[in-house]
Enzyme design. Structure first.
Site, PDB file in Angstrom:
ATOM      1  N   LYS A 190      16.710   3.877  -9.923  1.00 13.98           N
ATOM      2  CA  LYS A 190      16.442   3.592  -8.514  1.00 13.98           C
ATOM      3  C   LYS A 190      17.516   2.645  -8.004  1.00 13.98           C
ATOM      4  O   LYS A 190      17.520   1.461  -8.322  1.00 13.98           O
ATOM      5  CB  LYS A 190      15.062   2.967  -8.288  1.00 13.98           C
ATOM      6  N   GLU A 266      18.161  -9.136 -15.683  1.00 15.60           N
ATOM      7  CA  GLU A 266      19.394  -9.885 -15.393  1.00 15.60           C
ATOM      8  C   GLU A 266      19.263 -10.364 -13.969  1.00 15.60           C
ATOM      9  O   GLU A 266      19.293  -9.572 -13.026  1.00 15.60           O
ATOM     10  CB  GLU A 266      20.627  -9.000 -15.590  1.00 15.60           C
ATOM     11  N   CYS A 301      26.283 -12.244  -8.872  1.00 16.22           N
ATOM     12  CA  CYS A 301      25.357 -13.148  -9.558  1.00 16.22           C
ATOM     13  C   CYS A 301      26.095 -14.182 -10.387  1.00 16.22           C
ATOM     14  O   CYS A 301      25.591 -15.289 -10.600  1.00 16.22           O
ATOM     15  CB  CYS A 301      24.383 -12.351 -10.417  1.00 16.22           C
ATOM     16  N   GLU A 398      20.493 -20.061  -4.950  1.00 14.17           N
ATOM     17  CA  GLU A 398      21.513 -19.018  -4.944  1.00 14.17           C
ATOM     18  C   GLU A 398      21.727 -18.528  -3.513  1.00 14.17           C
ATOM     19  O   GLU A 398      20.797 -18.048  -2.868  1.00 14.17           O
ATOM     20  CB  GLU A 398      21.102 -17.852  -5.841  1.00 14.17           C
TER      21      GLU A 398
END
Length: 494
Positions: A190, A266, A301, A398
């Protein structure tokens, strides 16, 4: 590198006809008629209406993958034959590299030269590496007493769901799909709803490569529908996810509420980039810091979003980064001269700008950028803050955009303390000429990867992944196969 010009890419964009249907059981599938709109951050225009998967479409895809695993040829093929199929897919990725690069650039805003030269190279290399590795794995035969034989074999886990993000839509897919297929599993991919077009095209190429029906399925849909359905599905044996920590928590809950499927995560990062005054080349350290935070619009990331620099060289290093930020060319991702493209959506741009506004309100000093670029599309200036303190949100959360936070330190112990003062642990870097410092700090920093005197270096033969709330499990290398295989012991009494 392709020699296509800006005009060439614009012409190709005007003629762009994306794949918009699911790839299920070796065929294109329109689903139940629902769709969602994909808007290009390049100019804010609609790219496509894409079939939207809900629970019914996910059921079809998982059922196809289950049949292909339980009754099909793929898990029973020799590893050599599975590997050859993956190499054929790598060849097709290379043959369609311009089409895939265009899809990525249009759907998520990445400069097309980076999509072509960096992402698609990584995708082809990943399928080729696992294809060439598939028949080189060795099982075990532990020593036993003279009257018995023990065998320890790797067995494919079954049906794997891979849910991947929009920032590197095909690289993240390849890192999960390739080892799963090499191990003999079947897969339902997906893609992120912001970037489904490249993933659907990859599904079509997998059919051309000769993967049997049901072995590799692609469903497009939104996270709360299609992602949730995969997370809760009782016939999914393993789910591999790259994305936010918040969504990772949802997948762990889905596993607990369904069949206790293994979930490999992750997740986010707030990576420290530590520059000591004895760095072998301060100019190179500054240039790499600027490249790392502005590459891919900062939507990465592992982006070195926290620069920890010794106070004695902070002005020199930060001034060089600010100068690079001010001169970086932000513009049309289809222009080969563009160095930073568009952020993925208007909503994401608004979130990043919210972080910038809060940082200013909390007392960080804005050195450059911070404003939206005045053109159609979702563009932001490269942004640098210094005088950041550990308690500020910009130092802890983040941002996932081209926004750098700078903190100065005086001692090695302070640098390590600042580096570890985050819930994340994905990556880090250390710049020093002292070998002892490099080893001490690398060991002390809690991160899945630590680079020394470089950033974002590595190959497919080394693992990638995080610790703490950056997740667990590893992509890349032989270690990725651990996620998609079970160890079976067979004890034979003689």
């Amino acid at each position: 590198m392709t020699d296509l010009t800006h005009a060439d890419w614009q012409a190709r964009a005007a003629a762009f006809r994306p794949v918009t249907q699911h790839q299920i059981a070796g065929a294109e599938h329109a689903g139940g008629g629902a769709s969602f709109t994909v808007v290009s951050p390049r100019d804010g225009k609609v790219l496509a209406e894409v079939a939207r998967a809900g629970a019914a479409e996910v059921d079809l895809a998982v059922a196809a993958a289950r049949r292909a695993f339980d009754d099909g040829a793929w898990p029973r093929l020799s590893p050599t034959d599975r590997g050859r199929a993956l190499v054929r897919l790598a060849d097709l990725v290379e043959a369609h590299r311009e089409d895939l690069a265009l899809a990525i650039s249009l759907e998520m805003g990445k400069p097309v030269t980076e999509a072509y030269g960096i992402e698609l190279r990584a995708v082809a290399d990943t399928f080729r590496w696992y294809g060439e590795t598939a028949d080189k794995l060795i099982d075990e035969a532990p020593q036993t007493a003279h009257d018995a034989v023990a065998l320890v074999t790797r067995e494919p886990v079954g049906v794997v769901a891979a849910v991947v993000p929009w920032n590197f839509p095909l690289t993240m897919a390849a890192w999960k799909v390739a080892p799963a297929l090499a191990a003999g599993c079947t897969v339902v991919l997906k893609p992120a709803e912001q970037s489904p077009l490249s993933g659907l095209l990859l599904g079509r190429l997998a059919r051309e490569a000769g993967l049997p029906p049901g072995v590799f399925n692609v469903v497009a849909g939104e996270g709360p529908e299609a992602g949730r359905a995969l997370g809760l599905h009782p016939d999914v044996d393993v789910l591999a996810f790259t994305g936010s920590t918040a969504v990772g928590r949802h997948f762990l809950r889905y596993a607990a509420d369904s069949n206790l499927k293994r979930v490999w995560l992750e997740l986010g990062g707030k990576s420290p980039n530590i520059v000591f005054p004895d760095a072998p080349d301060l100019a190179a350290a500054a240039a790499t810091a600027a490249w790392g935070i502005f590459f891919n619009q900062g939507e990465m990331c592992t982006a070195p979003s926290r620069l920890l620099v010794h106070a004695s060289v902070a002005d020199e290093v930060v001034d060089a980064i600010v100068e690079r930020g001010r001169t970086l060319r932000v513009g049309d991702p289809l222009d080969p001269a563009t160095e930073m493209g568009a952020l993925v959506t208007e909503d994401h741009l608004a979130r990043v700008r919210g972080h910038i506004e809060r940082a200013s309100a909390e007392g960080a000093r804005l050195r450059c950028g911070g404003s939206r670029v005045d053109r159609a599309g979702s563009y932001l200036e490269p942004t640098v803050f210094d005088r950041v303190t550990p308690g500020m949100a910009i130092a802890r959360e983040e941002v996932f955009g081209p926004v750098l936070s700078v903190m100065a330190f005086e001692t090695e112990a302070e640098a390590v303390r600042l580096a570890n003062s985050t819930e994340y642990g994905l990556a880090a870097a250390v710049w020093t000429s002292n070998l002892a410092t490099a080893h001490r700090v690398s060991r002390a920093v809690r991160a899945g990867t630590v680079w020394v005197n470089c950033y974002e270096e590595g190959g497919l033969n080394v693992p990638f992944g995080g610790v703490k709330q950056s997740g667990h499990g590893r992509d890349k290398s032989l270690h990725a196969l651990d996620k998609y295989t079970d160890l079976k012991t067979t004890w034979i009494q003689l």
